[in-house]
Design a protein around this motif. Structure first.
Motif: not given
Length: 442
Positions: A73-86
């Protein structure tokens, strides 16, 4: 290099930590263009993934880089919600330090089920996974945060022996805690200060898709994401312990065909041919002969229809699950019509906000950000030889054997899909029975 990475993952027993436990070496053998890190933590109350992204992001990224290398894979995308601020701050800082150009992050909206693989792929990549398909078919692999943490350890030949999980609900000290695989639920609850009520049930997993445990003598597995202590009559628990036949009977009788379950169904909104309200009219005698019944095979059992959509408070999810079970037992498969899948134009405004879901589930009083309580080691563990999709591991120890943490105790059967199992504490094998290995700390 890729082959050696896959072999290390296989040898150390890494499985999907966020779902049914697909052995991770199976995913690692794929060839894709993108790897998505599923940090959605979409089930209400569960907080171990945000904690790991906050505190162990460098380790998680090492695991992600290993999967990128072996899948090409050429790309790794870390996906998370903005509400988890830290967690979001940690992820942004880590991605900013990357010099390879392979890492990105994606800020998800706070809706349920953002972590469903089909939904996540559509949200991030704009691709629609085929009906009854997997992300691999559209060039992607989705891997859970803790799975990647374990992949990073696998590169150092450290097997999976522990699990991070959330303890919440009617418990004295809600927490995120790291425990050995095989730890008894009763011991985890005691470590968290004990239940606040005398009559309670424990949900293994999240409030939407988790299961109610028959008792607290059950063990933590590699896929245990949370333990929720709730009253027996709580809305989260009641539907899960009701007699399935009674649920089917009531649903067939009461359903008013309003179609709200279909209107809010996440898979239907992606364009899949799933219409839960039509399935409510499928009788037992029609299951194997009805074309509508086959739609149940497309259901992810996310629970939106049951816990949020239905005004009659009946359970389309349970009915779908019952129909799907019969179809799968008879080896009936879904045959796609081959038509392009088009997402519903109202999909965005029909997504269910997590806050509203928490209110509907009557979980407001338990919603918070529990602290990490560190690592807890019990005096005894009861390790299942099957805690993943596929064949159970073949036991390779006997009562009386001395084992150290990380020693192999269960091997993948030859020619089968499965995952290795390792001792999670130092001690002596007390017994091997009923598909479980009991080890007592020496």
């Amino acid at each position: 290099m890729g082959a050696s990475i896959v072999e290390k993952i296989r040898e150390t027993g890494v499985v999907g930590a966020g779902g049914a436990g697909l052995p991770t070496h199976v995913k690692a053998e794929a060839t894709v263009d993108t790897v998505l890190v599923n940090g959605a933590s979409c089930e209400p109350l569960l907080m171990s993934d945000p904690y790991l992204m906050e505190a162990e992001i460098d380790v998680v990224i090492r695991g992600l880089e290993a999967i990128l290398d072996c899948t090409g894979a050429k790309k790794g995308i870390i996906c998370l919600k903005g509400k988890h601020h830290k967690a979001l701050v940690s992820v942004k800082e880590a991605v900013a330090k990357d010099t390879s150009g392979r890492l990105e992050y994606f800020e998800l909206k706070d809706f349920y089920p953002a972590g469903d693989e089909h939904v996540l792929v559509h949200e991030v990549l704009g691709r629609t996974v085929p009906e009854r398909g997997i992300p691999l078919q559209v060039g992607a692999v989705v891997s859970n945060v803790e799975s990647l943490l374990n992949v990073a350890y696998a590169m150092e030949d450290i097997p999976v022996t522990h699990r991070y999980l959330t303890v919440a609900g009617e418990i004295k000290t809600p927490m995120v805690v790291k425990v050995p695989v095989g730890t008894l639920v009763s011991d985890v609850l005691n470590f968290a200060g004990g239940p606040l009520i005398s009559d309670y049930k424990v949900v293994d997993g999240g409030p939407m898709m988790g299961r109610v445990l028959p008792d607290i003598n059950q063990s933590v597995t590699k896929t245990t994401s949370g333990l929720l202590v709730l009253p027996p009559d709580h809305t989260v628990v009641a539907g899960k312990i009701k007699d399935p036949e009674k649920i089917r009977r009531i649903t067939n009788t009461v359903c008013c065909q309003c179609s709200r379950c279909t209107d809010l169904c996440p898979r239907n909104l992606l364009g899949h041919s799933l219409h839960p309200h039509k399935l409510m009219r499928v009788l037992d005698s029609q299951v194997l002969n009805s074309e509508i019944a086959k739609e149940a095979l497309l259901c992810s059992e996310c629970g939106i229809c049951e816990k949020f959509a239905c005004p009659m408070m009946i359970s389309p999810r349970e009915v779908n699950a019952q129909i799907k079970k019969v179809l799968m037992q008879e080896r009936i498969t879904w045959e796609s019509k081959g038509e392009p899948l088009v997402a519903n134009p109202f999909r965005d405004c029909r997504s269910v906000p997590t806050k509203r879901l928490i209110q509907r589930l009557n979980l407001n009083k338990y919603d918070g950000h529990p602290d990490y309580a560190g690592e807890y080691t019990p005096s005894v563990v009861n390790i299942a030889l099957r805690q993943h999709i596929g064949a159970p591991a073949t036991c390779c120890v006997s009562a009386g054997d001395m084992v150290a943490k990380g020693d192999l105790i269960g091997e993948i059967p030859e020619g089968a899909m499965g995952a290795r199992v390792h001792a999670s504490i130092d001690g002596v094998v007390e017994s091997v029975a009923d598909g479980k290995v009991t080890i007592r700390k020496s």
